[in-house]
Scaffold this active site. Structure first.
Site, PDB file in Angstrom:
ATOM      1  N   PHE A   1     -34.872   2.693  23.428  1.00  0.00           N
ATOM      2  CA  PHE A   1     -34.279   1.419  23.826  1.00  0.00           C
ATOM      3  C   PHE A   1     -35.206   0.271  23.458  1.00  0.00           C
ATOM      4  O   PHE A   1     -36.417   0.339  23.710  1.00  0.00           O
ATOM      5  CB  PHE A   1     -34.046   1.369  25.339  1.00  0.00           C
ATOM      6  CG  PHE A   1     -32.898   2.188  25.837  1.00  0.00           C
ATOM      7  CD1 PHE A   1     -31.597   1.726  25.743  1.00  0.00           C
ATOM      8  CD2 PHE A   1     -33.118   3.426  26.420  1.00  0.00           C
ATOM      9  CE1 PHE A   1     -30.539   2.478  26.220  1.00  0.00           C
ATOM     10  CE2 PHE A   1     -32.066   4.192  26.905  1.00  0.00           C
ATOM     11  CZ  PHE A   1     -30.771   3.714  26.799  1.00  0.00           C
ATOM     12  N   ASP A   2     -34.640  -0.779  22.893  1.00  0.00           N
ATOM     13  CA  ASP A   2     -35.342  -2.057  22.874  1.00  0.00           C
ATOM     14  C   ASP A   2     -35.275  -2.627  24.295  1.00  0.00           C
ATOM     15  O   ASP A   2     -34.379  -2.270  25.067  1.00  0.00           O
ATOM     16  CB  ASP A   2     -34.675  -2.996  21.874  1.00  0.00           C
ATOM     17  CG  ASP A   2     -35.270  -4.395  21.922  1.00  0.00           C
ATOM     18  OD1 ASP A   2     -36.502  -4.513  21.795  1.00  0.00           O
ATOM     19  OD2 ASP A   2     -34.505  -5.358  22.106  1.00  0.00           O
ATOM     20  N   LYS A   3     -36.215  -3.493  24.642  1.00  0.00           N
ATOM     21  CA  LYS A   3     -36.196  -4.052  25.999  1.00  0.00           C
ATOM     22  C   LYS A   3     -35.374  -5.339  26.078  1.00  0.00           C
ATOM     23  O   LYS A   3     -34.304  -5.367  26.677  1.00  0.00           O
ATOM     24  CB  LYS A   3     -37.623  -4.334  26.494  1.00  0.00           C
ATOM     25  CG  LYS A   3     -37.653  -4.907  27.934  1.00  0.00           C
ATOM     26  CD  LYS A   3     -39.054  -5.154  28.419  1.00  0.00           C
ATOM     27  CE  LYS A   3     -39.630  -6.449  27.854  1.00  0.00           C
ATOM     28  NZ  LYS A   3     -38.993  -7.661  28.426  1.00  0.00           N
ATOM     29  N   THR A   4     -35.855  -6.390  25.437  1.00  0.00           N
ATOM     30  CA  THR A   4     -35.240  -7.707  25.600  1.00  0.00           C
ATOM     31  C   THR A   4     -33.866  -7.742  24.948  1.00  0.00           C
ATOM     32  O   THR A   4     -33.712  -7.454  23.764  1.00  0.00           O
ATOM     33  CB  THR A   4     -36.126  -8.797  24.982  1.00  0.00           C
ATOM     34  OG1 THR A   4     -37.423  -8.706  25.558  1.00  0.00           O
ATOM     35  CG2 THR A   4     -35.549 -10.168  25.233  1.00  0.00           C
TER      36      THR A   4
END
Length: 663
Positions: free
Chosen positions: A350-353
């Protein structure tokens, strides 16, 4: 399948021939005319079946209820006429196949019909042809039902629009194809938007479920974006057109679905590969039955039951149903091979932002360096970020507007992906970005330290003018409501690695990961470093799905075995770089996708076993004489319908998400 090679049944958009109707190239234009054209062929086929069926039935009933009363020749003539009407489209399709040098499944049924004609058993020929045509019609009707949520997309855009004249504000009705970018359209309550655009005047709520899969309407005010095919619910709005035709979000949705339907799973390609051996093998078996039994009725039954419709539709029917279920929830699959691949995913990155978090940053803390005024820190940071679309820049501009702080337009501007922004004012270079970047540039960022505990959940950017560090700004982002539920569901599905990668600092990353129960975190990653994380997981033997916002995560999305771009309304970058596009930001769609993939594989296996049992069992019963030609046709239609209806169960998958909406 009559009139098609294997796996073509559900590829109507790719120009597959219409079974038993001589072929037809469907033109699924954006206005849906192609779909109507397909329905007209189904109507013709059904009319042929009814007309011929009445004539054959008349022959049966006349001989049964009025024996010796009606002329036997007239009854035979009725049966012959009905059999010819019913058999003609099947025989014609077979002739066309042979003229093209192709041998498909039509030839088996055609030989059975010719054999029945040869022994003057017109009633059997008519009954078999009727049942075969009825099988095709029912099968396609069921397939169309499975595609209903997809086909509805094509018909969502209205054919006409109210365009506001530029000279006086009056309305004129124009065809949607005449709309151009920057035209202004007026949409009233209850109408669908004719193109993508931006609201100029008015406020309303919009049902975007057709595009995003979200059940709750979205509020729209001036400046908000709206999408073709979505429904205006409450207010009168004027919209400036930004995209038309195939460039609209709905057009991209349609193109993705067409691409998915035209692709094939390995099992579908395998069936195509062996079709060249199947027909000769069945003909050899029929010859042996004729040689040993001298019973043409058994030969006809063998040829009919051997037509492997149930086997041929086993895989594509399940795939189409899965695509329909996914599309209803705003999950667009570019290639059906990804349905098979998703079932094998064992790691998710997953990317965060913008992915696990809302992606809408807000300024949480301003910390000027000693001797620097708060206003100077804010003005410099906002001026440097004036031309950037990064969430941090948007947060700074919003705070500056609320505080009444004005900013300047930079003389020169440069944005370095994953690092920060450089701008020039009156020959002086100013920078806003990550601490590591400013340190690389030789700036004394350590002179303005960041306290640990207070800023644990914040993203920190430093601000510098020339060689002087003015201070730092803390930005905060909220975790998406459904993120924890999605992560927990992925763990319950047996995924071994759930990893979060981000360009943010370690403390902010760990704070988000702690809320979501993610233990593997890679912070401070540049785009190429995110790719390295994906490649490392792949080297360890994992099939990896990468989930990102589809813009700054494009390299990582492309590097994964499956790339899932979230919230890609109108985003060309996301559609191109990802394997799968989510039209909304509900993370629960991801475990649903994996569950749907696994269920699709299970149903495909069930269908293949059922198809094989129908064929092998039917061949045995026909060979020993327990199945007549008519009963063989009945078994054929029952087997095919059982497979299609089994696949259709997938269409209802995910209804609990549809009802619940996001969060």
């Amino acid at each position: 399948m009559l009139g098609r090679k294997p796996s073509e049944t559900f590829e109507k958009r790719t120009g597959a021939g219409c079974a038993c109707c001589g072929g037809n190239d469907h033109d699924h234009g954006h206005d849906g005319h192609g779909h109507d054209h397909g329905h007209s062929h189904e109507t013709v086929r059904l009319g042929v079946a009814i007309t011929g069926g009445i004539l054959v039935l008349n022959s049966y009933l006349g001989g049964f209820f009025l024996p010796g009363t009606l002329d036997p020749f007239a009854l035979e003539l009725s049966a012959l006429a009905g059999a010819l009407i019913l058999s003609a489209p099947i025989l014609w399709t077979s002739v066309k196949d042979l003229l093209r040098g192709k041998v498909y499944m039509n030839e088996l049924v055609s030989l059975a019909l010719l054999a029945a004609f040869a022994i003057k058993d017109y009633r059997t020929a008519g009954a078999v042809a009727f049942l075969m045509l009825l099988s095709i019609t029912l099968e396609q009707k069921t397939a169309i039902g499975a595609e209903a949520s997809i086909e509805a997309l094509v018909r969502l855009t209205p054919r006409q629009a109210r365009r506001v004249r530029r000279d006086g504000g009056e309305e004129e009705m124009v065809d949607v194809t005449e709309l151009h970018i920057d035209d202004v359209c007026r949409i009233r309550p209850g109408e669908n938007f004719p193109a993508d655009g931006v609201v100029l005047t008015g406020t309303t709520t919009v049902n975007q479920a057709s595009i995003t899969g979200e059940s709750l309407p979205a509020d729209k005010t001036p400046g908000a974006e709206v999408f073709a095919g979505t429904q205006n619910l409450t207010g009168l709005v004027d919209v400036r057109v930004t995209r038309v035709g195939r460039d609209t979000t709905l057009g991209k949705v349609r193109d993705l679905i067409v691409a998915a339907e035209s692709s094939r799973l390995p099992i579908m390609r395998m069936i195509d590969r062996y079709v060249g051996f199947y027909t000769p093998a069945i003909l050899s078996l029929a010859a042996l039955v004729w040689f040993f039994t001298n019973d043409l009725s058994r030969v006809i039954a063998v040829l009919i039951i051997a037509c492997p419709c149930a086997l041929v539709v086993a895989t594509p029917s399940a795939v189409i149903a899965a695509i329909a279920a996914a599309a209803r929830l705003g999950i667009l699959i570019k290639d059906v091979t990804h349905i098979e691949l998703a079932a094998k995913i064992r790691a998710v990155v997953f990317d965060k932002t913008g992915t696990l978090t809302e992606g809408v940053l807000e300024v949480a803390k301003l910390h000027p360096a000693p001797g620097v005024e708060l206003a100077e820190l804010m003005e410099t940071a906002t001026s440097v970020e004036a031309n950037s679309n990064h969430p941090a820049a948007q947060a700074l501009r919003k705070l500056a507007q609320d505080a009444g702080v004005r900013w300047q337009a930079p003389g020169e501007f440069k944005e370095t992906a994953g690092k920060g922004v450089t701008a020039t004012f009156s020959g002086e270079v100013c920078r806003v970005g990550r601490v590591t970047w400013l340190r690389e540039e030789g700036l004394p960022v350590d002179a303005v330290p960041v306290p640990g505990e207070d800023t644990r959940a914040m993203s920190i950017v430093y601000v510098a003018r020339g060689a002087r560090v003015l201070g730092w700004i803390g930005l905060r982002d909220a975790v998406r409501p459904a993120a924890r539920a999605a992560v927990d569901a992925l763990r319950a599905q047996g995924l071994r690695e759930i990893c979060m990668v981000t360009g943010d600092n370690e403390s902010a990353a760990q704070a988000v990961a702690g809320k979501l129960g993610i233990t593997t975190v890679r912070a401070g990653c540049l785009p190429q470093e995110k790719v390295a994380v994906v490649e490392e997981l792949k080297r360890r033997g994992h099939l990896v799905a990468v989930v990102g916002d589809g813009v700054n995560d494009a390299p990582a999305l492309a590097a994964g075995d499956i790339g899932i771009a979230m919230g890609v309304l109108g985003s060309d970058v996301a559609v191109q770089s990802a394997s799968i596009a989510l039209m909304n930001n509900d993370l629960r769609r991801i475990p649903f996708l994996i569950s749907l993939s696994r269920r699709t594989q299970s149903l495909m296996r069930q269908n293949l076993v059922l198809g094989l049992l129908v064929i092998l069992g039917g061949l045995y019963l026909s060979t020993v004489g327990w199945l007549t030609p008519v009963s063989a046709a009945v078994v054929h239609i029952i087997g095919t319908m059982a497979v299609v209806f089994n696949s259709a169960r997938l269409v209802r998958c995910g209804e609990e998400l549809d009802r619940a909406g996001e969060g």
